[in-house]
Design a protein around this motif. Structure first.
Motif, mmCIF file in Angstrom:
data_model
loop_
_atom_site.group_PDB
_atom_site.id
_atom_site.type_symbol
_atom_site.label_atom_id
_atom_site.label_comp_id
_atom_site.label_asym_id
_atom_site.label_seq_id
_atom_site.Cartn_x
_atom_site.Cartn_y
_atom_site.Cartn_z
ATOM 1 N N LYS A 199 0.848 -1.152 0.075
ATOM 2 C CA LYS A 199 -0.079 -0.017 -0.147
ATOM 3 C C LYS A 199 0.893 1.189 -0.002
ATOM 4 O O LYS A 199 0.563 2.061 -0.611
ATOM 5 N N ARG A 200 1.968 1.075 0.786
ATOM 6 C CA ARG A 200 2.735 2.352 0.942
ATOM 7 C C ARG A 200 3.683 2.648 -0.511
ATOM 8 O O ARG A 200 3.629 3.611 -0.980
ATOM 9 N N ILE A 201 3.801 1.706 -1.318
ATOM 10 C CA ILE A 201 4.442 1.718 -2.613
ATOM 11 C C ILE A 201 3.335 2.403 -3.627
ATOM 12 O O ILE A 201 3.663 3.196 -4.541
ATOM 13 N N ILE A 202 2.292 1.712 -3.164
ATOM 14 C CA ILE A 202 0.989 2.336 -4.252
ATOM 15 C C ILE A 202 0.857 3.845 -4.045
ATOM 16 O O ILE A 202 0.625 4.639 -5.024
ATOM 17 N N LYS A 258 1.506 7.006 -6.619
ATOM 18 C CA LYS A 258 0.532 7.979 -6.878
ATOM 19 C C LYS A 258 0.932 9.190 -6.592
ATOM 20 O O LYS A 258 0.668 10.055 -7.303
ATOM 21 N N ALA A 259 1.832 9.436 -5.453
ATOM 22 C CA ALA A 259 2.354 10.850 -5.112
ATOM 23 C C ALA A 259 3.152 11.323 -6.022
ATOM 24 O O ALA A 259 3.097 12.540 -6.622
ATOM 25 N N GLU A 260 4.089 10.438 -6.626
ATOM 26 C CA GLU A 260 5.001 10.578 -7.711
ATOM 27 C C GLU A 260 4.272 11.366 -9.165
ATOM 28 O O GLU A 260 4.708 12.010 -9.609
ATOM 29 N N LYS A 261 3.217 10.586 -9.388
ATOM 30 C CA LYS A 261 2.455 10.746 -10.663
ATOM 31 C C LYS A 261 1.761 12.298 -10.256
ATOM 32 O O LYS A 261 1.876 12.986 -11.338
ATOM 33 N N GLU A 262 1.343 12.718 -9.236
ATOM 34 C CA GLU A 262 0.681 13.791 -8.806
ATOM 35 C C GLU A 262 1.799 14.808 -8.864
ATOM 36 O O GLU A 262 1.529 15.975 -9.624
ATOM 37 N N GLU A 263 3.081 14.516 -8.655
ATOM 38 C CA GLU A 263 4.227 15.571 -8.454
ATOM 39 C C GLU A 263 4.590 15.808 -10.129
ATOM 40 O O GLU A 263 4.646 17.056 -10.236
ATOM 41 N N GLU A 264 4.738 14.738 -10.916
ATOM 42 C CA GLU A 264 4.890 14.833 -12.267
ATOM 43 C C GLU A 264 3.748 15.592 -13.088
ATOM 44 O O GLU A 264 4.258 16.563 -13.769
ATOM 45 N N LYS A 265 2.482 15.372 -12.613
ATOM 46 C CA LYS A 265 1.314 16.282 -13.241
ATOM 47 C C LYS A 265 1.629 17.722 -12.768
ATOM 48 O O LYS A 265 1.428 18.595 -13.941
ATOM 49 N N ARG A 266 1.886 18.011 -11.644
ATOM 50 C CA ARG A 266 2.152 19.404 -11.158
ATOM 51 C C ARG A 266 3.255 20.174 -11.832
ATOM 52 O O ARG A 266 3.265 21.065 -12.192
ATOM 53 N N ALA A 267 4.394 19.316 -11.961
ATOM 54 C CA ALA A 267 5.481 19.655 -12.765
ATOM 55 C C ALA A 267 5.271 20.170 -14.245
ATOM 56 O O ALA A 267 5.492 21.175 -14.786
ATOM 57 N N ARG A 268 4.568 19.247 -14.895
ATOM 58 C CA ARG A 268 4.061 19.673 -16.185
ATOM 59 C C ARG A 268 3.492 20.839 -16.402
ATOM 60 O O ARG A 268 3.257 21.696 -17.320
ATOM 61 N N GLU A 269 2.400 20.960 -15.454
ATOM 62 C CA GLU A 269 1.598 22.020 -15.271
ATOM 63 C C GLU A 269 2.358 23.333 -15.060
ATOM 64 O O GLU A 269 2.082 24.487 -15.870
#
Length: 450
Positions: A233-236, A240-251
């Protein structure tokens, strides 16, 4: 109403008979007993049938065995108590023997036992009655035989009563009834029985230990499974947090591109782009036009690549537009803040391979601007020695560092040996702008990337 029990006036214990009252008096030295109409509590364990005479005894039984259900049979066992004193067991009794017509009575006495063995058993903690009975029935053989007999018959109701035998058999009982070979054989049997009992107890304990090992193993496996589940669960969550961070960086990059685009339009004197004029995205192409869509996608990717390359070399484009369109387009002169921003951007571009050195230079420049803004009357903050090794290492050796200080108002004096900011030329607004630009360059991870 007839009494159902005897109550000790000293400790409140309920006793079922006069014999129990006498034993209680001998053990506790209590002598105040009264007749009571309260019956002695009789709680019978439903699981094993063990009777318990008090709530404390039932609690101890539950703690030892885990049995929790008890049947209250107090009313069934309750009966009027007899207050007649029991006759001493060691008095001379008469037993009747005969064929029914003639009644011959014979005296009963305590059998003689080995006094030396009796004393040793009493020193071991056994009562005289129990030791005498054990020696008599074990044949006065040995301490070991008597002790084994006590262990085997400790639940007998008359274990603590003196044995009685007829007078005629007393002399026979005192004589050795077994030959040495029989005594040796009896000892061997007792030892074998004790050995088997010990082996059975060891087997039982081994089974208990094996059950405990199995239980602990199951608990460890369950704990490991829970730990692995938590790790998954921690890895998932981390992904998910990494994907959110990547999304914010692209934005952030997209917003930066929009800001740069608006800045270029402003420098060229073009009106701002109207967001309402942006055409909505076209509906998805039909399935039969997949090939056309693939070609269009490739073309768009190429266009995006060209735009990115153009943005990466916008300094050259700005120079091109400044030289080619200067005569035809009205261009607003760059402000002091814009010049500072461009100076910092060039400093980072010139030293993009050493981010730590660039960050140190930004922090040093920020400290100079802050010191002058907060202490404008202190000359030591307004004068910088250019040959200072620390200054050269942090700012002087980096292209654009001294230029930024000059934009803040510093001037070279004494043949270029010092940078000096006169008190009358201290401009708080310019220093404030310098601080804002430096703060943005330090905190913005995308500063100077495009």
């Amino acid at each position: 109403m007839a009494g159902l029990s005897l109550k000790c006036g000293d400790c409140g214990t309920l006793l079922k008979s006069v014999e129990e009252a006498q034993e209680h008096a001998e053990l506790t030295k209590h002598a105040n007993f009264v007749e009571s109409t309260e019956a002695v509590l009789n709680l019978v364990c439903v699981s094993c049938g063990k009777p318990c005479r008090s709530k404390t005894e039932s609690d101890l039984h539950t703690k030892r065995t885990g049995h929790t259900e008890f049947a209250d049979k107090t009313s069934e066992a309750a009966k009027p108590i007899s207050l007649e004193a029991p006759k001493p067991k060691d008095d001379v009794d008469m037993v009747e023997a005969g064929d029914g017509s003639n009644s011959n009575k014979e005296e009963l006495v305590v059998p003689e036992v080995d006094q030396q063995l009796l004393v040793q058993l009493e020193e071991m903690g056994f009562s005289k009655e129990r030791a005498t009975r054990a020696l008599h029935y074990s044949g006065n053989v040995s301490i070991e035989a008597a002790a084994n007999w006590i262990v085997e018959h400790e639940n007998d109701p008359d274990i603590d009563q003196l044995p009685l035998v007829p007078v005629s058999t007393k002399s026979e009982a005192s004589k050795p009834s077994l030959t040495p070979e029989e005594i040796h054989q009896k000892q061997q049997e007792l030892r074998e029985r004790a050995r088997k009992k010990k082996e059975e107890e060891e087997k039982r304990m081994e089974k208990e230990r094996e059950k405990e090992r199995i239980r602990v193993g199951k608990e460890l496996l369950e704990a490991k499974r829970i730990e692995e589940e938590n790790e998954r669960k921690r890895i998932i969550a981390l992904r998910k947090a990494e994907k959110e961070e990547e999304k914010r960086a692209r934005e952030k990059i997209r917003q930066k591109l929009e800001e740069d685009k608006a800045e270029r339009r402003r420098k060229l004197g073009l009106p701002p782009e109207d967001p309402a004029a942006v055409k909505p995205s076209a509906p998805p192409p039909p399935v039969e036009e997949k090939k056309v869509c693939t070609c269009l996608t490739m073309i768009l990717n190429m266009v995006y690549t060209i735009i990115y390359l153009l943005l990466s070399n916008r300094g050259r484009l700005n120079f091109f537009f400044d030289t080619k369109l200067q005569s035809s387009l009205p261009v607003r002169p760059a402000t002091k803040a814009e010049q500072m921003r461009e100076c910092l951007r060039n400093l980072k571009q010139n030293h993009k391979d050493n981010d730590a050195k660039v960050k140190t230079a930004f922090n040093t420049l920020f400290t100079y601007a802050k010191n002058v803004a907060t202490n404008p009357n202190e000359e030591k903050f307004r004068k910088i020695k250019l040959s200072n090794p620390a200054f050269q290492d942090r700012v002087g050796n980096l292209k654009g560092g001294i230029e930024f200080l000059e934009l803040c108002g510093f001037e070279k004096i004494e043949g270029g040996e010092f940078l000096y900011l006169p008190r009358e030329k201290v401009d708080t607004a310019v220093l404030q702008s310098a601080g804002n630009e430096l703060s943005s360059a330090i905190n913005n991870p995308f500063f100077g990337v495009l």
